[in-house]
Scaffold this motif. Structure first.
Motif, PDB file in Angstrom:
ATOM      1  N   GLU A 171       0.823  -1.211   0.000  1.00  0.00           N
ATOM      2  CA  GLU A 171       0.000   0.000   0.000  1.00  0.00           C
ATOM      3  C   GLU A 171       0.861   1.267   0.000  1.00  0.00           C
ATOM      4  OE1 GLU A 171      -2.279  -0.634   3.493  1.00  0.00           O
ATOM      5  OE2 GLU A 171      -3.635  -2.104   2.581  1.00  0.00           O
ATOM      6  N   GLY A 174       3.687   0.484  -3.294  1.00  0.00           N
ATOM      7  CA  GLY A 174       3.169  -0.223  -4.459  1.00  0.00           C
ATOM      8  C   GLY A 174       2.836   0.684  -5.641  1.00  0.00           C
ATOM      9  N   PRO A 175       2.186   1.834  -5.407  1.00  0.00           N
ATOM     10  CA  PRO A 175       1.872   2.736  -6.521  1.00  0.00           C
ATOM     11  C   PRO A 175       3.114   3.252  -7.263  1.00  0.00           C
ATOM     12  CG  PRO A 175       0.541   3.286  -4.602  1.00  0.00           C
ATOM     13  CD  PRO A 175       1.545   2.272  -4.150  1.00  0.00           C
ATOM     14  N   PHE A 176       4.274   3.225  -6.608  1.00  0.00           N
ATOM     15  CA  PHE A 176       5.525   3.627  -7.265  1.00  0.00           C
ATOM     16  C   PHE A 176       6.234   2.417  -7.871  1.00  0.00           C
ATOM     17  CE2 PHE A 176       4.785   6.618  -3.780  1.00  0.00           C
ATOM     18  CZ  PHE A 176       4.867   7.831  -4.444  1.00  0.00           C
ATOM     19  N   PRO A 179       4.337   0.309 -11.346  1.00  0.00           N
ATOM     20  CA  PRO A 179       4.614   0.887 -12.670  1.00  0.00           C
ATOM     21  C   PRO A 179       6.100   0.823 -13.023  1.00  0.00           C
ATOM     22  CG  PRO A 179       3.222   2.345 -11.372  1.00  0.00           C
ATOM     23  CD  PRO A 179       3.725   1.300 -10.444  1.00  0.00           C
ATOM     24  N   GLU A 279       8.493   6.752   2.536  1.00  0.00           N
ATOM     25  CA  GLU A 279       8.457   6.542   1.079  1.00  0.00           C
ATOM     26  C   GLU A 279       9.756   6.995   0.437  1.00  0.00           C
ATOM     27  OE1 GLU A 279       3.708   7.041  -0.136  1.00  0.00           O
ATOM     28  OE2 GLU A 279       5.131   8.693  -0.393  1.00  0.00           O
TER      29      GLU A 279
END
Length: 337
Positions: A171, A174-176, A179, A279
Motif C-alpha cells: 500500500e 506499491g503505486p511507485f 509501474p 516513502e
C-alpha cells in the motif's frame, strides 16, 4: 551516542573495505546488531523475542523455494527454452523482467535471482546484452521484492519496525513500484537483443543441499542482526534523521549503491517518521541498490554466478539507476512529498 556512531561507521564502511567482512556480511551484522542493541540500551527479552521471530518467514521461504528450485531446475530450464522459442524475443524479455519483479515478493529476491541466472544461462546473448539484462532484471527484482515482508530482508525489517501487517509496503510503495517494474520490462524488451546464429547456452550447475541450508541460515542471522541493529540505532535516528527533509534523505540513500539496502533501512526507518519520509527513504534505497553489485542481494548472486565484474555492472547500473532516481524524484516533487 558515541558508541552507536562508531558501530554505525563500522557497519557502513567495513563491508566495503574489508574483504573478509564483505564475504561474511551476515555473521558480521549479526554481531554488530547485538552490540548496537547493547550499547543503545535496548537489549531486553522483548527485543530478543522479536529478533528471533522476524527472520522465520523469510528464512522458510528461502529454504522452501531453494529446495523446489533444486528439484525442478532441469524442467524449468527446458520450459524456459521452449517458451522463449514460441513467442517474440522482446516479449519474452519483458515477461522475464516483469514476472521476476513481481514474483520476487512471493518466491523471495534470492530465488528470483537464481531463476534469472538460469534463464540468462540458456539465452543466446552477447556479453554486453547479458550484463544489461541482468542489471535491469535485478533493478526489477529489487523493487518488486519490497512489496511483501517475505520478499527480501529490507521489507522484512521495515514491516517489523513499523509494526504493520503484510500489505503495508504494498500500500505504501506499491503505486511507485508496480509501474516501475512494468517500465523496466518494456525498457529491457527494447534494448536487449538476441545474438543471431548462437545456439542455446549451457545451464547453471545445481546447488547442493548444504548450500541451500547454509544460505537459509545466513538469511536468518542477517535479519536477526538487522532487527537488533534497527532497535539499537533508534537514539541516532531520533537525534539526527527525524527532522531531515524527505528530499534530502532520498538522495542521501544513494549510498545504498555500495552498501546493502537492508542494513541502511534498519538504521534509518523509524515509526516516528511520516509516511512521505518513509516513502522517500525506501525508494531511494530500492532504486540505488541496483546501481552496483554490493547494493542488493540479487546483484551479488547474479554477478557471482554469471561472472560479471564490478566495472561491467557499473557501466550499465549507474546510468540506469541515476535515470530512475531522477524520474522518481520528479514524480515525488509533483505529488508533493
Amino acid at each position: 551516542m558515541i558508541g552507536l556512531l562508531i558501530i554505525l561507521l563500522l557497519v557502513l564502511f567495513l563491508p566495503f573495505t574489508v574483504k573478509v567482512v564483505e564475504h561474511n556480511l551476515e555473521y558480521f551484522l549479526f554481531i554488530m546488531g547485538i552490540l548496537a542493541a547493547f550499547v543503545g540500551g535496548v537489549l531486553d527479552t522483548k527485543l530478543l523475542v522479536q529478533a528471533l521471530e522476524d527472520p522465520i518467514k523469510i528464512t522458510l521461504a528461502v529454504l522452501l523455494a531453494g529446495l523446489l528450485f533444486k528439484w525442478f531446475q532441469n524442467q524449468l530450464g527446458h520450459a524456459i527454452t521452449a517458451f522463449s522459442n514460441k513467442i517474440p524475443f522482446p516479449l519474452f524479455i519483458a515477461i522475464v523482467v516483469i514476472g521476476l519483479g513481481f514474483l520476487s515478493s512471493i518466491i523471495t529476491a534470492i530465488i528470483a535471482a537464481l531463476v534469472l541466472v538460469l534463464i540468462i544461462s540458456n539465452l543466446p546473448l552477447q556479453r554486453r546484452h547479458e550484463v544489461l539484462l541482468t542489471v535491469i532484471a535485478c533493478f526489477s527484482i529489487g523493487l518488486g521484492a519490497a512489496l511483501t515482508p517475505i520478499g527480501e530482508p529490507l521489507s522484512t525489517i521495515v514491516t517489523s519496525k513499523m509494526g504493520e501487517d503484510f500489505l503495508y509496503l504494498l500500500e505504501l510503495v506499491g503505486p511507485f513500484v508496480i509501474p516501475g517494474v512494468i517500465v523496466l520490462g518494456i525498457f529491457a524488451a527494447l534494448v536487449v537483443k538476441r545474438r543471431e546464429g548462437l545456439g542455446l547456452q549451457s545451464s547453471t550447475e545445481t546447488e547442493s543441499y548444504k548450500e541451500i541450508i547454509v544460505r537459509s541460515v545466513k538469511i536468518y542471522l542477517f535479519v536477526f542482526g538487522l532487527t537488533m541493529l534497527g532497535a539499537g540505532f533508534e537514539p541516532l535516528i531520533n537525534a539526527y534523521l527525524l527532522d531531515l527533509s524527505p528530499k534530502i534523505l532520498y538522495w542521501v540513500n544513494m549510498i545504498s549503491a555500495v552498501l546493502d539496502n537492508a542494513t541502511l533501512a534498519a538504521a534509518e526507518v523509524s515509526p516516528a517518521m511520516s509516511a512521505s519520509t518513509i516513502e522517500a527513504i525506501l525508494l531511494g534505497l530500492l532504486i540505488s541498490g541496483g546501481m552496483l553489485i554490493p547494493g542488493n542481494i540479487p546483484n551479488i548472486i547474479s554477478a557471482g554466478k554469471l561472472n560479471i565484474t564490478s566495472k561491467e555492472w557499473a557501466r550499465a547500473g549507474v546510468p540506469i539507476g541515476l535515470a530512475i532516481m531522477v524520474i522518481y524524484f520528479v514524480i515525488l516533487i509533483v505529488i508533493g512529498f
